[in-house]
Design a protein around this motif. Structure first.
Motif, mmCIF file in Angstrom:
data_model
loop_
_atom_site.group_PDB
_atom_site.id
_atom_site.type_symbol
_atom_site.label_atom_id
_atom_site.label_comp_id
_atom_site.label_asym_id
_atom_site.label_seq_id
_atom_site.Cartn_x
_atom_site.Cartn_y
_atom_site.Cartn_z
ATOM 1 N N VAL A 232 22.164 -30.701 -42.718
ATOM 2 C CA VAL A 232 23.521 -30.806 -42.182
ATOM 3 C C VAL A 232 23.536 -31.729 -40.966
ATOM 4 C CG1 VAL A 232 23.219 -28.768 -40.726
ATOM 5 C CG2 VAL A 232 25.517 -29.451 -41.412
ATOM 6 N N SER A 234 25.269 -31.663 -37.777
ATOM 7 C CA SER A 234 26.076 -30.732 -36.995
ATOM 8 C C SER A 234 26.811 -31.451 -35.876
ATOM 9 C CB SER A 234 25.199 -29.627 -36.417
ATOM 10 O OG SER A 234 24.333 -30.150 -35.427
ATOM 11 N N THR A 243 33.409 -32.005 -36.640
ATOM 12 C CA THR A 243 32.982 -30.767 -37.310
ATOM 13 C C THR A 243 31.629 -31.001 -37.970
ATOM 14 O OG1 THR A 243 34.111 -31.365 -39.371
ATOM 15 C CG2 THR A 243 35.358 -30.055 -37.783
ATOM 16 N N ASP A 244 30.969 -29.920 -38.325
ATOM 17 C CA ASP A 244 29.710 -30.026 -39.058
ATOM 18 C C ASP A 244 29.942 -30.672 -40.417
ATOM 19 O OD1 ASP A 244 28.619 -28.709 -36.945
ATOM 20 O OD2 ASP A 244 28.319 -26.806 -37.994
ATOM 21 N N SER A 270 20.065 -31.814 -38.948
ATOM 22 C CA SER A 270 19.487 -30.476 -38.788
ATOM 23 C C SER A 270 19.118 -29.986 -40.175
ATOM 24 C CB SER A 270 20.493 -29.535 -38.134
ATOM 25 O OG SER A 270 20.841 -30.005 -36.831
ATOM 26 N N GLY A 288 17.423 -31.479 -35.856
ATOM 27 C CA GLY A 288 18.441 -31.486 -34.814
ATOM 28 C C GLY A 288 18.131 -32.393 -33.647
#
Length: 577
Positions: A232, A234, A243-244, A270, A288
């Motif tokens: 993702v 993030s 937004t993610d 991430s 991340g």
């Protein structure tokens, strides 16, 4: 001397006669009384029972005879040898022939010895098996993994999946023997836990007291896992994103669609992995934290604990439009009610409507509409609406929104005809031709002999109450021109109800007929004019008749004739027959 030899010969002769005996007796001794009925010896010779491997002699105690056979010998088909001083021996009424007759000794067998004078004596023969020498483990598994058994070597080996903790594992096993122990502790299959960090010795004790050892060795396999399980972008790690942005993970690819206007040049992903490391072009990746340029696809390399690797190609695209709504929907020409919040569309159709092959027309803000993966073309594609049909609308950015379309048959809707699509046998069109109407298609009637005929059905009778709704454009006024009526006879003998023009001045009339041919009617106050579209609704019930034009009540009258006539005449649209 002659007399002496003769006496001896006589004795021999007598002994010989006694020894012959009657059929079915065992070996006999000379008897001096007619009441002798004893068994002196009882055995299972191996010559008669080869499975024994040696003679088995019974112990006679009073009227009980007991024998113990090897554990593996079947008791169901044994031949006994015995010695008796009687002529006849029976089992269950069957005369026994010593050394020949077979019996099932799975349960005690009663031998009845019958003396010459008829006296009987019963001997109960009980045969037991010796304690079993069997001592083996026939199956062994831990956590669903079967062990490999080597009975000759007395070993069991298992390879358990990576990540298994061997300290306290419970084995599931089956064995032949009295008990199974580990270090003197009795083992219960599926319950007793042991530490398999080192080999564990299982001892199987047979019923005869003999023992056998199995050494169980458990090996934990190196982890082969090398998957990326989540990926993702993030908002927390990428301030440029509002937004993610979750990604879609395939077998060897990961795809993400960033919001329109996003910059893919320096994004931190991430991710979660089952491997021990993840790298891009040799650079170790930290979830991340590590930033990469996703303007072009990147290859993420995952390394497993066992050294295996797996590549994932990460492709990032920038979203275009995410619009994916159905803004208008018609099924078989009937408008649907769209509930955008529920993503549902409802269309009401007549109770007898065949829903299995209907065509829908629709407008959408998406770029593709499919049903079960099949592309839908508005006004052309047919589907079976006997159950809910799910429309997947794909936006320009590839996102999908699903609408559930439900076609409902209305019990109170006797018929509905909009002439958008072919009749499929529901009605007959004579002469009338399709033209562009107020909403989609309409039919043009020449006012003379063009008509549509709908076959009669019980639902079209509308005896107690009914309504007729029509969208109508008058091109030229014609005396008594028919709009909708039920009945095909020119003398109105089968007429049930009629909506038609009355006279030449544009008067609109609704009338109903009862079984006696009496009728009640009401005329609309408003006159129809050429070239105008009208929404007309005519209704009746047990009390009144009423007529509405464009939503306004234009006439009402009491129902003085009662229920509408039930006739066999069809429903005619467009002109009287």
């Amino acid at each position: 001397m002659k007399n002496r030899y003769s006496a001896i010969g006589c004795m021999i002769l007598i002994a010989g006669l006694v020894g012959c005996g009657a059929d079915g007796g065992g070996e006999q001794y000379p008897r001096f009384a007619g009441g002798d009925n004893e068994i002196m010896e009882f055995s299972f010779p191996d010559t008669l029972n080869p499975a024994l491997g040696g003679d088995v002699v019974g112990t006679i105690s009073g009227d009980a005879i007991s024998l113990t056979l090897p554990y593996s010998v079947s008791l169901s088909d044994l031949v006994a040898d015995y010695m008796t001083n009687s002529a006849t021996v029976e089992v269950n009424g069957v005369v026994q022939n010593r050394g020949v007759t077979k019996n099932d000794f799975s349960s005690p067998v009663v031998y009845r010895v019958i003396a010459d004078n008829g006296d009987t004596r019963d001997y109960t023969v009980t045969v037991d098996r010796a304690p079993s020498p069997e001592k083996r483990i026939s199956s062994f598994s831990i956590n669903g993994t079967d062990g490999t058994l080597d009975h000759d070597a007395g070993t069991i080996s298992l390879d358990l999946p990576a990540g298994t903790t061997p300290v306290s594992l419970v084995a599931l096993f089956s064995s032949a023997g009295r008990t199974v122990t580990v270090g003197g502790v009795s083992q219960t299959s599926g319950q007793t836990a042991n530490d398999f960090t080192r080999p564990v010795r299982y001892t199987v004790v047979a019923y005869d007291g003999s023992m056998r050892d199995y050494t169980v060795t458990v090996r934990i396999l190196p982890a082969p896992w090398k998957e990326i399980t989540s990926f993702v972008f993030s908002a927390a790690a990428n301030p440029s994103l509002a937004t993610d942005v979750p990604c879609v993970i395939g077998d060897s690819d990961i795809s993400a669609v960033l919001p329109h206007g996003s910059d893919p040049a320096a994004l931190a992903a991430s991710f979660a992995t089952t491997g021990i490391s993840v790298s891009v072009d040799g650079a170790r990746q930290e979830s991340g934290v590590s930033r990469n340029d996703y303007s072009a696809p990147l290859v993420f390399l995952v390394t497993a604990e066992d050294g295996g690797t797996r590549e994932y190609t990460v492709a990032v695209t920038i979203a275009k439009s995410d619009a994916k709504s159905i803004t208008r929907y018609q099924l078989d020409g009937e408008s649907g009610v769209i509930d955008e919040s529920a993503r549902s569309i409802r269309v009401d159709l007549p109770a007898e409507k065949n829903l299995s092959n209907l065509t829908a027309s629709f407008l959408t803000t998406g770029v593709l509409v499919t049903v079960d993966g099949r592309e839908q073309e508005s006004g052309l594609t047919k589907n079976d609406f006997s159950r809910a049909v799910y429309y997947d609308v794909t936006a320009d950015d590839g996102s999908i929104q699903r609408y559930a379309v439900e076609a409902r048959r209305g019990e109170n809707l006797a018929g509905l005809w909009n002439f958008e699509y072919p009749a499929d046998g529901e009605y007959l069109i004579n002469g009338a031709r399709p033209v562009e109407g107020l909403f989609g298609n309409a039919l043009f009637f020449d006012g003379r002999d063009d008509y549509v005929l709908v076959p009669d059905s019980d639902r079209l009778t509308l005896a107690d109450a009914g309504s007729i709704e029509v969208f109508l454009q008058v091109l030229s006024l014609r005396d008594y021109a028919g709009i909708v009526h039920k009945g095909v006879q020119t003398d109105f003998s089968d007429e049930s109800y009629t909506l038609q023009l009355w006279g030449k001045d544009g008067t609109l009339r609704i009338g109903i007929f009862n079984e006696k041919g009496q009728w009640a009617y009401v005329d609309a106050a408003r006159k129809l004019e050429n070239e105008e579209w009208y929404h007309i609704v005519a209704t009746w019930n047990a009390s009144d008749l009423a007529i509405f034009i464009n939503g306004k009540l234009e006439g009402t009258v009491k129902n003085t004739v009662g229920a509408v006539r039930d006739s066999a005449g069809g429903l005619v649209i467009g002109a009287p027959l």
